[in-house]
Design a protein around this motif. Structure first.
Motif, short mmCIF file in Angstrom:
data_model
loop_
_atom_site.label_atom_id
_atom_site.label_comp_id
_atom_site.label_asym_id
_atom_site.label_seq_id
_atom_site.Cartn_x
_atom_site.Cartn_y
_atom_site.Cartn_z
N LYS A 30 -89.61 -27.46 -70.94
CA LYS A 30 -90.45 -27.31 -70.60
C LYS A 30 -91.45 -26.63 -69.07
CE LYS A 30 -92.86 -31.91 -69.24
NZ LYS A 30 -92.51 -33.12 -68.87
N LYS A 82 -94.34 -24.45 -67.46
CA LYS A 82 -95.26 -24.74 -66.91
C LYS A 82 -94.99 -24.02 -65.63
CE LYS A 82 -95.47 -28.40 -63.86
NZ LYS A 82 -94.58 -29.80 -63.16
N ASN A 90 -92.77 -31.71 -74.76
CA ASN A 90 -92.69 -32.83 -73.81
C ASN A 90 -92.07 -34.32 -74.53
OD1 ASN A 90 -93.85 -30.81 -71.97
ND2 ASN A 90 -96.36 -31.60 -73.16
N ASP A 145 -88.35 -33.92 -73.79
CA ASP A 145 -88.37 -34.36 -72.57
C ASP A 145 -88.35 -36.18 -72.18
OD1 ASP A 145 -87.59 -33.29 -70.16
OD2 ASP A 145 -89.53 -34.42 -69.89
N ASP A 202 -95.56 -28.23 -77.76
CA ASP A 202 -95.88 -28.22 -76.91
C ASP A 202 -95.37 -29.93 -76.85
OD1 ASP A 202 -95.88 -25.70 -75.03
OD2 ASP A 202 -97.71 -25.85 -74.73
#
Length: 295
Positions: free
Chosen positions: A226, A230, A39, A42, A35
């Motif tokens: 992502k 989510k 992240n 991104d 994760d």
């Protein structure tokens, strides 16, 4: 301590991407920083100023280890992989087999009670198995390209394959090197990297086209991953677990994708000490992660 840990993570990702059948994304998921990795990628491209700063710090630490791992893999470890591929593959089998229950435990809220999403697990397994079956040594035709003179069409082709390869590297499951092999670019790319490392930049255009494809692929796949984590986490976790299970098949078939293909792993070539070593490596990283979370 954090710098060393992230550098080691990056090193392991690079080595994994160099081993037939193993994805750097698998290592990121195994070691519990998937994760954060997604992240950060991104945030680097699409985040605000603070997110970019945080992403750069994390990715630089990770990248230092990754670059060291890549250079060692290209210049030194390639010989080790060729001569001891069954030992190396057994290590990664141990890592993956041990990681699957750990991931299920850590993602129990996404797995328990969401059994209707098991179809995504099946799709994940099928995706990796089908891609692994596509490599030339597994019966697929593959492609064989001569890039001694880089044309515009070849440049576009390398760009598109770069997008696919980075998607494979980011997602747990099949390795980016296997994707390059399937599309006939493994030897040209590794050859170009070796040339650059030795000071010969005659084939650097190949790497530039590949890098542009990789950057574009990151922008596309990272945002999608992502979003799915989510908004559709149970489905995505089931799919990722499926990719990891499927990667067991890819690892077993991995020796067939070497420069000089070898037989797929069998019971007789399976290396038990290597398998146990892989389990131990993951358990050590798990203990380090738990200690870090408690501190």
């Amino acid at each position: 301590m954090g710098f060393i840990l992230n550098a080691v993570r990056g090193f392991c990702m690079a080595v994994a991407d160099s081993v037939p059948g193993v994805s750097g994304g698998t290592i990121a998921f195994l070691m519990g920083f998937y994760d954060e990795f997604i992240n950060s990628l991104d945030g680097l491209f699409l985040g605000n100023k603070e997110e970019k700063k945080k992403a750069i710090v994390f990715l630089v630490k990770l990248g230092i280890g990754w670059v060291i791992g890549l250079c060692l893999s290209i210049s030194i470890l390639t010989t080790l992989f060729a001569s001891h591929i069954y030992v190396v593959s057994s290590v990664f089998l141990g890592l993956t087999v041990c990681a699957i229950p750990i991931v299920i435990r850590e993602e129990k809220d996404s797995v328990a009670g969401h059994y209707k999403h098991i179809i995504f697990l099946i799709l994940g397994i099928a995706a990796v198995v089908l891609i692994a079956m596509g490599n030339p040594a597994s019966g697929g035709e593959g492609l064989h390209l001569n890039l001694s003179s880089l044309t515009f069409g070849n440049g576009i082709y390398i760009f598109l394959v770069g997008m696919l390869a980075i998607s494979a590297m980011v997602l747990p499951g099949i390795s980016g090197s296997t994707m390059l092999l399937i599309f006939g670019l493994y030897m040209p790319v590794t050859g170009a990297i070796k040339d650059v490392l030795s000071g010969d930049f005659s084939n650097i255009k190949i790497l530039i086209c590949l890098a542009l494809g990789i950057i574009t692929g990151i922008l596309a796949i990272i945002r999608l991953v992502k979003f799915c984590l989510k908004r559709f986490r149970p489905q995505t976790i089931y799919f990722i677990i499926g990719l990891m299970i499927g990667s067991l098949y890819a690892i077993v078939k991995g020796p067939e994708t070497l420069d000089i293909p070898q037989d797929a792993m069998t019971i007789s070539t399976f290396h038990i000490p290597g398998f146990i070593f892989g389990i131990v490596i993951l358990l050590v990283f798990e203990l380090v992660k738990i200690k870090k979370e408690r501190s």
